[in-house]
Design a protein around this motif. Sequence first.
Motif, short mmCIF file in Angstrom:
data_model
loop_
_atom_site.label_atom_id
_atom_site.label_comp_id
_atom_site.label_asym_id
_atom_site.label_seq_id
_atom_site.Cartn_x
_atom_site.Cartn_y
_atom_site.Cartn_z
N MET A 1 -65.84 9.00 42.35
CA MET A 1 -64.57 8.65 41.75
C MET A 1 -63.67 9.89 41.72
SD MET A 1 -63.86 7.30 37.90
CE MET A 1 -63.60 8.79 36.97
N ALA A 2 -62.51 9.80 42.30
CA ALA A 2 -61.56 10.90 42.31
C ALA A 2 -60.98 11.09 40.91
CB ALA A 2 -60.43 10.61 43.30
N GLY A 3 -60.72 12.34 40.57
CA GLY A 3 -60.09 12.60 39.29
C GLY A 3 -60.38 13.98 38.76
N ILE A 4 -59.82 14.25 37.57
CA ILE A 4 -60.00 15.52 36.88
C ILE A 4 -60.58 15.21 35.51
CG2 ILE A 4 -58.88 17.57 35.96
CD1 ILE A 4 -56.65 17.13 38.05
N THR A 5 -61.75 15.78 35.23
CA THR A 5 -62.41 15.61 33.94
C THR A 5 -62.86 16.98 33.44
OG1 THR A 5 -64.54 15.19 35.00
CG2 THR A 5 -63.21 13.26 34.44
N THR A 6 -63.22 17.02 32.17
CA THR A 6 -63.69 18.27 31.58
C THR A 6 -64.62 17.97 30.42
OG1 THR A 6 -63.01 20.44 30.73
CG2 THR A 6 -61.79 18.53 29.92
N HIS A 7 -65.36 18.97 30.00
CA HIS A 7 -66.06 18.93 28.72
C HIS A 7 -66.20 20.37 28.24
CE1 HIS A 7 -69.83 19.60 31.05
NE2 HIS A 7 -70.25 20.16 29.93
N ILE A 8 -66.42 20.52 26.92
CA ILE A 8 -66.46 21.85 26.32
C ILE A 8 -67.74 21.99 25.50
CG2 ILE A 8 -65.24 23.54 24.90
CD1 ILE A 8 -62.72 21.77 25.25
N LEU A 9 -68.45 23.09 25.74
CA LEU A 9 -69.65 23.40 24.97
C LEU A 9 -69.42 24.69 24.19
CD1 LEU A 9 -72.37 22.59 27.62
CD2 LEU A 9 -71.61 21.16 25.70
N ASP A 10 -69.72 24.65 22.90
CA ASP A 10 -69.60 25.79 22.00
C ASP A 10 -70.91 26.58 22.09
OD1 ASP A 10 -69.72 27.50 19.80
OD2 ASP A 10 -68.90 26.04 18.39
N LEU A 11 -70.87 27.72 22.77
CA LEU A 11 -72.08 28.53 22.95
C LEU A 11 -72.51 29.23 21.66
CD1 LEU A 11 -71.25 30.14 26.41
CD2 LEU A 11 -72.85 28.29 25.92
N THR A 12 -71.59 29.43 20.74
CA THR A 12 -71.92 30.10 19.48
C THR A 12 -72.84 29.23 18.64
OG1 THR A 12 -69.77 31.15 19.51
CG2 THR A 12 -70.93 31.16 17.42
N GLN A 13 -72.58 27.93 18.62
CA GLN A 13 -73.35 27.02 17.77
C GLN A 13 -74.29 26.12 18.56
OE1 GLN A 13 -70.98 25.69 14.19
NE2 GLN A 13 -69.34 26.03 15.68
N ALA A 99 -59.25 13.12 47.05
CA ALA A 99 -60.21 12.01 46.96
C ALA A 99 -61.50 12.43 46.26
CB ALA A 99 -60.52 11.48 48.35
N ALA A 100 -61.64 13.71 45.94
CA ALA A 100 -62.86 14.22 45.31
C ALA A 100 -62.73 14.23 43.79
CB ALA A 100 -63.15 15.63 45.81
N HIS A 101 -63.88 14.36 43.13
CA HIS A 101 -63.92 14.48 41.68
C HIS A 101 -63.96 15.96 41.32
CE1 HIS A 101 -66.29 13.87 37.71
NE2 HIS A 101 -65.00 13.96 37.49
N TYR A 102 -63.06 16.37 40.44
CA TYR A 102 -63.01 17.75 39.96
C TYR A 102 -63.37 17.75 38.48
CZ TYR A 102 -60.87 19.20 44.33
OH TYR A 102 -60.64 19.47 45.64
N HIS A 103 -64.59 18.17 38.18
CA HIS A 103 -65.05 18.28 36.79
C HIS A 103 -65.06 19.75 36.44
CE1 HIS A 103 -66.94 17.15 33.08
NE2 HIS A 103 -67.92 17.99 33.29
#
Length: 119
Positions: A1-13, A99-103
Amino acid sequence: MAGITTHILDLTQGKPADHVDVALYVFNTDQAVWTCLKKAATNADGRLDSPLLSGEKVKNGKYKLVFAIGDYFRRQEISLPDPPFLEEVPVCFGISDPAAHYHIPLLVSPWGYQVYRGS
């Protein structure tokens, strides 16, 4: 699936970073300015409920994600200097294959961050 997604990880906790405001910008080469395309906030899993951009809306070009990480760490009641070392984390990246997925995951602490192209 083409698109732009993200996620965030808190390394401190060692947990997902929830309720972080994220903005997606595209660089307009004709006017040499960044234009905001979408704003969203991460959920309890540190992810967005939907892609920032998907399908035919993704075009070849330069993009930027801006993560409002200073507000997140203040809510965590982590002792921060004033001003904090990281208030916003800008991540500039290029899309050469619409056409690519950019995470684009963000691993973050109050003192540093890492970003990469995920899957």
